[in-house]
Write a protein that holds these residues in place. Structure first.
Motif, short mmCIF file in Angstrom:
data_model
loop_
_atom_site.label_atom_id
_atom_site.label_comp_id
_atom_site.label_asym_id
_atom_site.label_seq_id
_atom_site.Cartn_x
_atom_site.Cartn_y
_atom_site.Cartn_z
N LEU A 1 0.83 -1.21 0.00
CA LEU A 1 0.00 0.00 0.00
C LEU A 1 0.86 1.25 0.00
N ALA A 2 1.95 1.22 0.78
CA ALA A 2 2.81 2.40 0.91
C ALA A 2 3.71 2.61 -0.30
N GLY A 3 3.76 1.63 -1.20
CA GLY A 3 4.64 1.75 -2.35
C GLY A 3 6.08 1.44 -2.05
N THR A 4 6.34 0.65 -0.99
CA THR A 4 7.70 0.27 -0.64
C THR A 4 8.32 -0.55 -1.76
N LEU B 1 -11.68 -0.54 4.87
CA LEU B 1 -10.43 -1.13 4.40
C LEU B 1 -10.56 -1.62 2.96
N ARG B 2 -11.69 -2.17 2.62
CA ARG B 2 -11.88 -2.66 1.25
C ARG B 2 -11.90 -1.51 0.26
N ARG B 3 -12.43 -0.37 0.67
CA ARG B 3 -12.45 0.79 -0.25
C ARG B 3 -11.03 1.26 -0.54
N ILE B 4 -10.18 1.26 0.46
CA ILE B 4 -8.78 1.61 0.23
C ILE B 4 -8.13 0.58 -0.69
N ALA B 5 -8.45 -0.70 -0.46
CA ALA B 5 -7.88 -1.77 -1.28
C ALA B 5 -8.28 -1.64 -2.74
N ASP B 6 -9.48 -1.12 -3.00
CA ASP B 6 -9.93 -0.95 -4.38
C ASP B 6 -8.99 -0.04 -5.17
N ASP B 7 -8.37 0.91 -4.47
CA ASP B 7 -7.48 1.86 -5.15
C ASP B 7 -6.02 1.44 -5.13
N TYR B 8 -5.60 0.70 -4.07
CA TYR B 8 -4.16 0.48 -3.89
C TYR B 8 -3.75 -0.99 -3.73
N GLY B 9 -4.69 -1.92 -3.76
CA GLY B 9 -4.32 -3.33 -3.68
C GLY B 9 -4.96 -4.04 -2.49
N SER B 10 -5.25 -5.33 -2.67
CA SER B 10 -6.06 -6.07 -1.69
C SER B 10 -5.25 -6.98 -0.78
#
Length: 338
Positions: free
Chosen positions: A80-83, A310-319
């Motif tokens: 999520l953080a793009g590490t 949490l699922r809404r965030i996952a929709d944009d950045y990964g599950s």
């Protein structure tokens, strides 16, 4: 007998936030495999952890599961953080150590009063700061297998935090969070229901103890990616906070009877005290009150909302993170009184 487990499960099912059985099983297996790979090299000396686990009554598969879960969830937050892919194994190793450290710390404080005193003498806020800065040598052994393993684990975790990055702001945030968690742990073990009221201060202490730890896993990802996209870094922190609130809810629901018998506070006991009315006499009666007064239903709906967010965030950045966390929540559902 109450219907707490079926009540919470039904609310989550109606909200559509439960993983299908085959996906839940796969996520759990992946976490276990990650933990099994890590155990021999978690501290460089697997026997140290094994001896500690035996002295605490913790089976080796539990060690593997806790390490693997920490690895898996940290990896999801790092994504999520793009590490960067090259940094993720280091971040995940630190997250796995942290997850195991929190479990061992809670276990000692909650169940071993004499050892908890020894732990509090050895591990202090100053100890945490000095080892995070790298200004103090490795501590001497205490002679207690569990205390020595936990102290070594904390020392290794803080050393790995130093290696992840040198961003002063992120190190300061991490240090502040560690200190807040330490204070909350001490406060929660000292605050009894019979000599305190359900105040906002008690609520905040409970939150710091139970909801804040998982956000530390997101902090580790930020240490390793200080120049990442602001939106992705914010998604990781938001996911950590939501997950922390969710685990606080389900963990405290699972432990209602134990927390009541121990005389401590928890979320549902705090809510129950705020409603007034008669005081339940036994753990089973308090469980019945929590269900009958609508507290359990309200907490289940709060839990479902956090998982939806949490699922809404996952929709944009990964599950990856949300699926790992859903499997964790579903494992906790099995611990709820049936």
């Amino acid at each position: 007998m109450t219907e707490l487990r079926s009540l919470v499960t039904e609310v989550l099912d109606d909200a559509g936030v439960l993983l299908p059985p085959h996906r839940e099983q796969r996520v759990r297996e992946d976490a276990f495999f990650a933990g099994r790979r890590l155990l021999p090299k978690a501290l460089g000396d697997p026997d140290l952890l094994r001896e500690a686990a035996v002295s605490l009554g913790l089976a080796e598969p539990a060690l593997v599961r806790i390490l693997g879960l920490g690895w898996q969830q940290t990896d999801g937050l790092a994504l999520l953080a793009g590490t960067s892919a090259s940094m993720r194994p280091q971040v995940c190793h630190a997250g796995a150590l942290f997850n195991l450290g929190i479990v061992l710390f809670d276990l000692i404080v909650d169940r071993f009063a004499d050892r908890a005193k020894l732990l509090n003498r050895n591990v202090t806020p100053l100890f945490l700061v000095e080892h995070l800065r790298g200004t103090k040598p490795a501590p001497q052994g205490s002679g207690d297998a569990a205390i020595d393993a936990l102290t070594a684990l904390i020392t290794e975790f803080l050393a790995r935090c130093r290696q992840l990055g040198s961003n002063r702001r992120e190190h300061s945030a991490l240090a502040d969070q560690l200190h807040a968690m330490y204070i909350a742990e001490c406060e929660s073990s000292a605050t009894r229901r019979d000599c305190s009221r359900p105040t906002i201060a008690v609520w905040r202490s409970l939150r710091r103890k139970s909801a804040v730890p998982i956000t530390m896993l997101a902090r580790l990802a930020l240490l390793a990616s200080p120049n990442g996209e602001r939106e992705r870094r914010a998604a990781a922190i938001a996911s950590g906070r939501l997950a922390g609130q969710a685990i606080w809810i389900v963990d405290d629901l699972a432990d209602i009877r134990e927390d009541w018998a121990a005389g401590g506070w928890s979320r549902p006991l705090w809510w129950l005290a705020r409603t007034g009315g008669s005081t339940p006499g036994s753990p089973q009666k308090v469980l019945r009150h929590v269900v009958d007064n609508g507290i359990a239903d309200a907490e289940a709906r709060r839990l479902a909302l956090r998982l939806l967010q949490l699922r809404r965030i996952a929709d944009d950045y990964g599950s990856a993170f949300v699926q790992s966390f859903q499997a964790t929540v579903q494992a906790w559902l099995e611990e709820l009184p049936g």
